[in-house]
Design a protein around this motif. Sequence first.
Motif, short mmCIF file in Angstrom:
data_model
loop_
_atom_site.label_atom_id
_atom_site.label_comp_id
_atom_site.label_asym_id
_atom_site.label_seq_id
_atom_site.Cartn_x
_atom_site.Cartn_y
_atom_site.Cartn_z
N SER A 108 0.82 -1.22 0.00
CA SER A 108 0.00 0.00 0.00
C SER A 108 0.85 1.27 0.00
CB SER A 108 -0.92 0.03 1.22
OG SER A 108 -2.17 -0.50 0.89
N GLU A 109 1.85 1.27 0.85
CA GLU A 109 2.65 2.51 1.01
C GLU A 109 3.34 2.90 -0.31
OE1 GLU A 109 5.59 5.38 1.88
OE2 GLU A 109 6.06 3.33 1.27
N PRO A 110 4.10 1.98 -0.95
CA PRO A 110 4.71 2.37 -2.24
C PRO A 110 3.66 2.65 -3.32
CG PRO A 110 5.18 0.05 -1.73
CD PRO A 110 4.58 0.66 -0.51
N MET A 111 2.56 1.92 -3.29
CA MET A 111 1.49 2.19 -4.27
C MET A 111 0.99 3.63 -4.10
SD MET A 111 -2.04 2.54 -4.21
CE MET A 111 -2.73 1.63 -2.84
N GLN A 112 0.76 4.04 -2.84
CA GLN A 112 0.29 5.41 -2.59
C GLN A 112 1.33 6.44 -3.03
OE1 GLN A 112 -0.55 5.41 1.65
NE2 GLN A 112 -2.72 5.59 1.24
N ARG A 113 2.62 6.09 -2.84
CA ARG A 113 3.68 7.04 -3.21
C ARG A 113 3.65 7.29 -4.74
NH1 ARG A 113 9.58 6.05 -1.81
NH2 ARG A 113 8.77 4.39 -0.52
N ILE A 114 3.45 6.21 -5.50
CA ILE A 114 3.42 6.34 -6.97
C ILE A 114 2.19 7.13 -7.41
CG2 ILE A 114 3.30 5.05 -9.14
CD1 ILE A 114 4.85 2.77 -7.62
N VAL A 115 1.04 6.82 -6.80
CA VAL A 115 -0.19 7.54 -7.15
C VAL A 115 -0.05 9.02 -6.76
CG1 VAL A 115 -2.68 7.76 -6.69
CG2 VAL A 115 -1.65 5.49 -6.96
N GLY A 116 0.50 9.25 -5.57
CA GLY A 116 0.68 10.63 -5.09
C GLY A 116 1.58 11.42 -6.02
N ASP A 117 2.61 10.75 -6.55
CA ASP A 117 3.53 11.45 -7.45
C ASP A 117 2.83 11.86 -8.74
OD1 ASP A 117 6.53 12.10 -7.70
OD2 ASP A 117 6.02 11.22 -9.65
N ARG A 118 1.92 11.00 -9.22
CA ARG A 118 1.18 11.31 -10.44
C ARG A 118 0.35 12.60 -10.25
NH1 ARG A 118 -1.05 8.56 -15.11
NH2 ARG A 118 0.94 7.45 -15.17
N LEU A 119 -0.08 12.82 -9.01
CA LEU A 119 -0.94 13.98 -8.74
C LEU A 119 -0.16 15.27 -8.51
CD1 LEU A 119 -3.44 12.16 -6.33
CD2 LEU A 119 -3.92 12.92 -8.67
#
Length: 224
Positions: A108-119
């Motif tokens: 979850s944590e790295p997934m959120q980091r990648i999604v957050g970066d897209r934003l």
Amino acid sequence: MTLMLYYHPLAAYCHKVLVALYEAETAFATELVDLGDPVARAAHVERWPTGKMPLLRDSRHDRIIPETTIIIEYLDTHYPGPRPLLPVDAAARLEARLWDRTFDLYVSEPMQRIVGDRLRPEGQKDPAGVQEARRTLDMAYALVDRQVAPGGWAAGAQFTIADCAAAPALFYAAIIHPITDHHRHLLDYFERLMARPSVARVIEEARPYFHFFPFNQDMPARFR
Ligand SMILES: N[C@@H](CCC(=O)N[C@@H](CS)C(=O)NCC(=O)O)C(=O)O
């Protein structure tokens, strides 16, 4: 209603608790929190200062419960379903808690980091952070592939808190960082999770919001 879940239907950690609630067949009400709305955000921070979702309000005990792992442990203790999500046996319980933490911290944590970066706006992106997050996901996929090789669920034969954590973490991670045939056992486990009625229900309910997901165009057609 005694239990109120403050949540957003798209949020992976909210899905984790929804899966637990559906598994236990527990009655609850929901309040959708739009963290993009400053007034709603301030009210949410007032409930619990991290500002994270979900939060559970239990009016019977007059308390707010934060943090998904704690929420599920709390529900298992005070509002148990037909089958515990935290096994009674101490060794099995420890195993379930280990894999719950593993999915939160390393999927979850790295997934959120990648999604957050897209934003993030151009000029504020963190390509090194995204690369590191992808390396973490590669490590986690290999780790989980080995763990689920015998079949069954993340922590053994019983569906537990670990699977509640795994389902949304892998659902979103697999979109942004696909699981390949190299991790056959993980792919099979993913399909078992998606077929689980509690998980299928959560995804179905999130479907009207998927167009807000920044990697929406990469979602497999069957989920859109
Ligand atoms: N450790 C927390 C993580 C919760 C979390 O990261 N929630 C996300 C939604 S999936 C969130 O609230 N993000 C909004 C923000 O960070 O402002 C838990 O297990 O409850």
